[in-house]
Scaffold this motif. Structure first.
Motif, PDB file in Angstrom:
ATOM      1  N   GLY A 192       0.826  -1.201   0.000  1.00 52.08           N
ATOM      2  CA  GLY A 192       0.000   0.000   0.000  1.00 52.08           C
ATOM      3  C   GLY A 192       0.859   1.248   0.000  1.00 52.08           C
ATOM      4  O   GLY A 192       1.996   1.242  -0.458  1.00 52.08           O
ATOM      5  N   THR A 193       0.313   2.337   0.525  1.00 48.97           N
ATOM      6  CA  THR A 193       1.053   3.601   0.590  1.00 48.97           C
ATOM      7  C   THR A 193       1.896   3.627   1.850  1.00 48.97           C
ATOM      8  O   THR A 193       1.380   3.366   2.937  1.00 48.97           O
ATOM      9  N   PHE A 194       3.173   3.956   1.707  1.00 52.77           N
ATOM     10  CA  PHE A 194       3.998   4.120   2.905  1.00 52.77           C
ATOM     11  C   PHE A 194       5.112   5.112   2.634  1.00 52.77           C
ATOM     12  O   PHE A 194       5.469   5.387   1.493  1.00 52.77           O
ATOM     13  N   VAL A 195       5.625   5.678   3.724  1.00 54.84           N
ATOM     14  CA  VAL A 195       6.731   6.631   3.668  1.00 54.84           C
ATOM     15  C   VAL A 195       7.847   6.084   4.553  1.00 54.84           C
ATOM     16  O   VAL A 195       7.588   5.590   5.647  1.00 54.84           O
ATOM     17  N   LEU A 196       9.076   6.172   4.068  1.00 54.89           N
ATOM     18  CA  LEU A 196      10.229   5.767   4.865  1.00 54.89           C
ATOM     19  C   LEU A 196      11.235   6.905   4.940  1.00 54.89           C
ATOM     20  O   LEU A 196      11.411   7.667   3.986  1.00 54.89           O
ATOM     21  N   CYS A 197      11.892   6.990   6.088  1.00 53.37           N
ATOM     22  CA  CYS A 197      12.972   7.949   6.319  1.00 53.37           C
ATOM     23  C   CYS A 197      14.268   7.162   6.505  1.00 53.37           C
ATOM     24  O   CYS A 197      14.260   6.097   7.125  1.00 53.37           O
ATOM     25  N   ASN A 198      15.363   7.701   5.984  1.00 51.44           N
ATOM     26  CA  ASN A 198      16.700   7.130   6.203  1.00 51.44           C
ATOM     27  C   ASN A 198      16.769   5.653   5.815  1.00 51.44           C
ATOM     28  O   ASN A 198      17.398   4.851   6.501  1.00 51.44           O
ATOM     29  N   ALA A 199      16.132   5.289   4.712  1.00 53.37           N
ATOM     30  CA  ALA A 199      16.037   3.879   4.320  1.00 53.37           C
ATOM     31  C   ALA A 199      17.317   3.371   3.659  1.00 53.37           C
ATOM     32  O   ALA A 199      17.997   4.109   2.946  1.00 53.37           O
ATOM     33  N   VAL A 200      17.626   2.106   3.933  1.00 52.93           N
ATOM     34  CA  VAL A 200      18.761   1.441   3.296  1.00 52.93           C
ATOM     35  C   VAL A 200      18.353   0.021   2.916  1.00 52.93           C
ATOM     36  O   VAL A 200      17.564  -0.617   3.607  1.00 52.93           O
ATOM     37  N   VAL A 201      18.895  -0.453   1.789  1.00 52.75           N
ATOM     38  CA  VAL A 201      18.683  -1.839   1.382  1.00 52.75           C
ATOM     39  C   VAL A 201      19.669  -2.693   2.162  1.00 52.75           C
ATOM     40  O   VAL A 201      20.874  -2.438   2.130  1.00 52.75           O
ATOM     41  N   VAL A 202      19.158  -3.694   2.896  1.00 50.93           N
ATOM     42  CA  VAL A 202      20.044  -4.547   3.689  1.00 50.93           C
ATOM     43  C   VAL A 202      20.212  -5.943   3.097  1.00 50.93           C
ATOM     44  O   VAL A 202      21.136  -6.664   3.456  1.00 50.93           O
ATOM     45  N   GLU A 203      19.307  -6.325   2.207  1.00 54.58           N
ATOM     46  CA  GLU A 203      19.434  -7.593   1.492  1.00 54.58           C
ATOM     47  C   GLU A 203      18.876  -7.410   0.097  1.00 54.58           C
ATOM     48  O   GLU A 203      17.888  -6.687  -0.086  1.00 54.58           O
ATOM     49  N   SER A 204      19.496  -8.067  -0.883  1.00 55.18           N
ATOM     50  CA  SER A 204      18.961  -8.017  -2.238  1.00 55.18           C
ATOM     51  C   SER A 204      19.376  -9.271  -2.984  1.00 55.18           C
ATOM     52  O   SER A 204      20.400  -9.865  -2.683  1.00 55.18           O
ATOM     53  N   SER A 205      18.541  -9.660  -3.947  1.00 53.19           N
ATOM     54  CA  SER A 205      18.866 -10.849  -4.729  1.00 53.19           C
ATOM     55  C   SER A 205      18.180 -10.807  -6.084  1.00 53.19           C
ATOM     56  O   SER A 205      17.245 -10.047  -6.290  1.00 53.19           O
ATOM     57  N   ARG A 206      18.675 -11.644  -6.975  1.00 49.43           N
ATOM     58  CA  ARG A 206      18.093 -11.870  -8.293  1.00 49.43           C
ATOM     59  C   ARG A 206      17.911 -10.600  -9.106  1.00 49.43           C
ATOM     60  O   ARG A 206      16.822 -10.043  -9.182  1.00 49.43           O
TER      61      ARG A 206
END
Length: 162
Positions: free
Chosen positions: A70-84
């Motif tokens: 849905g709709t959300f807002v994030l502050c100071n976000a970082v990707v901590v895991e990623s794949s594919r």
């Protein structure tokens, strides 16, 4: 809406205090602007001229969406895991005349803070929502999708449908 080559779009945004009244107001402004912008599935503070690590995402209505939060807002976000990694076409309201093929992780985990409370949250996303999150986090880090394309051969004029 700020458009390339505006300096704010190529500058790393500042970390914010998610509980500060100006951050809460910025979050509300981002969501309101996203909602009145046709086809927009995310918007970052630099796109409205604010050099801050705040963005909103809502892929609910997009035809490529599978799962979403849905709709959300994030502050100071970082990707901590990623794949594919997968390549797909992207566009951006700050680069209205172009699209490009961008390789991004199709599954990610992001840590960020909620505006207002400052609560630390973890968002697991995949497919189109994961792509939108990475696109907005890039804005907060001073990167446009054009910085991620393989070269001029992977950039295209945006098609407009009437």
């Amino acid at each position: 809406m700020v458009r390339a080559p505006a300096t704010v779009l190529s500058s790393v945004g500042d970390a914010v205090d998610p509980t500060a009244p100006e951050t809460v107001q910025l979050a509300a402004d981002l969501v309101a602007t996203m909602r009145v912008s046709p086809g927009c599935v995310g918007l970052a503070a630099p796109q409205v001229g604010v050099g801050a690590k705040v963005f909103c995402v809502d892929v609910t209505e997009h035809p490529k969406t599978r799962g979403h939060h849905g709709t959300f807002v994030l502050c100071n976000a970082v990707v901590v895991e990623s794949s594919r990694n997968e390549k797909a076409r992207e566009g951006c309201m700050s680069v209205p005349d172009l699209t490009g093929d961008v390789k991004r992780a199709s599954r990610i985990v992001v840590h960020g803070q909620l505006p207002g409370t400052g609560e630390q949250v973890e968002v697991s996303a995949e497919a189109f929502e994961a792509r939108a999150l990475q696109h907005e986090i890039d804005h907060c880090e001073g990167l446009l999708f054009l910085d991620r394309v393989a070269g001029a051969h992977a950039i295209y004029p945006r098609k407009t449908y009437l």
